[in-house]
Scaffold this motif. Structure first.
Motif, short mmCIF file in Angstrom:
data_model
loop_
_atom_site.label_atom_id
_atom_site.label_comp_id
_atom_site.label_asym_id
_atom_site.label_seq_id
_atom_site.Cartn_x
_atom_site.Cartn_y
_atom_site.Cartn_z
N SER A 23 12.70 65.84 -18.34
CA SER A 23 12.30 67.00 -17.55
C SER A 23 13.06 67.05 -16.23
N LYS A 27 11.51 71.47 -16.68
CA LYS A 27 12.05 71.90 -17.98
C LYS A 27 12.92 70.80 -18.55
N GLN A 31 17.06 72.74 -22.04
CA GLN A 31 16.65 74.14 -21.92
C GLN A 31 17.56 74.94 -20.98
N TYR A 32 18.11 74.30 -19.98
CA TYR A 32 18.99 75.01 -19.04
C TYR A 32 20.21 75.58 -19.76
N TYR A 34 20.48 76.09 -23.04
CA TYR A 34 20.05 77.08 -24.02
C TYR A 34 19.78 78.43 -23.36
N GLU A 35 19.13 78.42 -22.20
CA GLU A 35 18.84 79.69 -21.52
C GLU A 35 20.12 80.41 -21.11
N LYS A 38 21.52 81.84 -24.31
CA LYS A 38 20.68 82.93 -24.81
C LYS A 38 20.93 84.22 -24.03
N ALA A 59 13.91 71.24 -29.15
CA ALA A 59 14.81 72.39 -29.27
C ALA A 59 14.12 73.53 -30.01
N ILE A 62 11.51 75.41 -27.89
CA ILE A 62 11.99 76.37 -26.90
C ILE A 62 12.74 77.54 -27.55
N LEU A 64 15.41 77.28 -29.83
CA LEU A 64 16.81 77.02 -30.18
C LEU A 64 16.94 76.72 -31.67
#
Length: 232
Positions: A23, A27, A31-32, A34-35, A38, A59, A62, A64
């Motif tokens: 984390s 997060k 995730q950083y 992936y965002e 995205k 994954a 979130i 992915l």
């Protein structure tokens, strides 16, 4: 142009255990990236390549896509990014899905500014490059024209020149990879067995907050930089 966004994240991190899903400011690190992917409008698909069940589980949580489990043989310390990309391309090719290029997005570079991925893809397409990478300018004191290499107990200018460039103003700009973006044509990856090819484009991220997380000190830097990054 059909471009595969590929996020590699293997298990077994030694410098920071569980790094890819640890984390960071609430997060998982994964995730950083992936965002950022995205939010791209030019990536045709975004997937994760991983061998680790826990990374895969998070994954999927979130959102992915994880279309396959990467073989353990391709998750060793010595496995190259090229091998990981080729494995993904071969997986899709067997299903009749082909891509013109691959955009490799490393989890360890979480601070990509809004629109950076699409700006890189646009530049890659317009320039008709074999590949394109994100780079940062090398400070003058580390410019290769001012760097010496040891040769038989003596020093020689790293560029092979006989005389050093004396004035800073005369130094040509030099860059180093920042690890955030690698885009490569599929034919270069598959036929030339190369991540770069012959014609390499670049996008300059020198002015952006940046960290490539490898050590605990890098992690602490990322935590500090997130405040600046949010304000962009």
């Amino acid at each position: 142009m059909k471009i595969l966004g590929l996020i590699p994240a293997r298990g077994g991190s030694k410098g920071i255990p569980g790094k890819n899903i640890k984390s960071l400011d609430g997060k998982p690190l994964l995730q950083y990236t992936y965002e950022a992917a995205k939010n791209s409008t030019l990536l045709s698909s975004v997937i994760l390549s991983s061998d680790d069940p826990e990374i895969i589980r998070i994954a999927k949580e979130i959102g992915l896509e994880v279309p396959f489990i990467r073989p353990a043989a391709l998750a060793a310390d010595g496995t190259s990014s090229l091998e990981v990309i080729q494995h993904a391309l071969n997986f899709f090719a067997q299903k009749g899905q082909n891509f013109d290029a691959v955009c490799l997005l490393q989890v360890t570079s979480p601070l990509r500014r809004n629109g950076l991925i699409d700006a890189a893809i646009e530049q890659f397409s317009k320039g008709k490059f074999d590949s394109l990478i994100s780079v940062r300018e090398v400070p003058a004191e580390f410019n290769p024209h001012w760097i010496f290499e040891q040769n038989n107990g003596q020093l020689a200018i790293a560029t092979g020149e006989k005389e050093i460039i004396s004035r800073r103003q005369d130094l040509p700009k030099a860059y180093h990879r920042d690890g955030a973006i690698y885009i490569t044509k599929t034919e270069v990856l598959q036929k030339q067995n190369s991540l770069y090819g012959n014609k390499i484009g670049f996008i300059d991220t020198t002015g952006d907050p940046h960290v490539n997380i490898d050590t605990p000190a890098d992690w602490e830097k990322a935590e500090r930089l997130l405040t600046i990054f949010r304000e962009q």
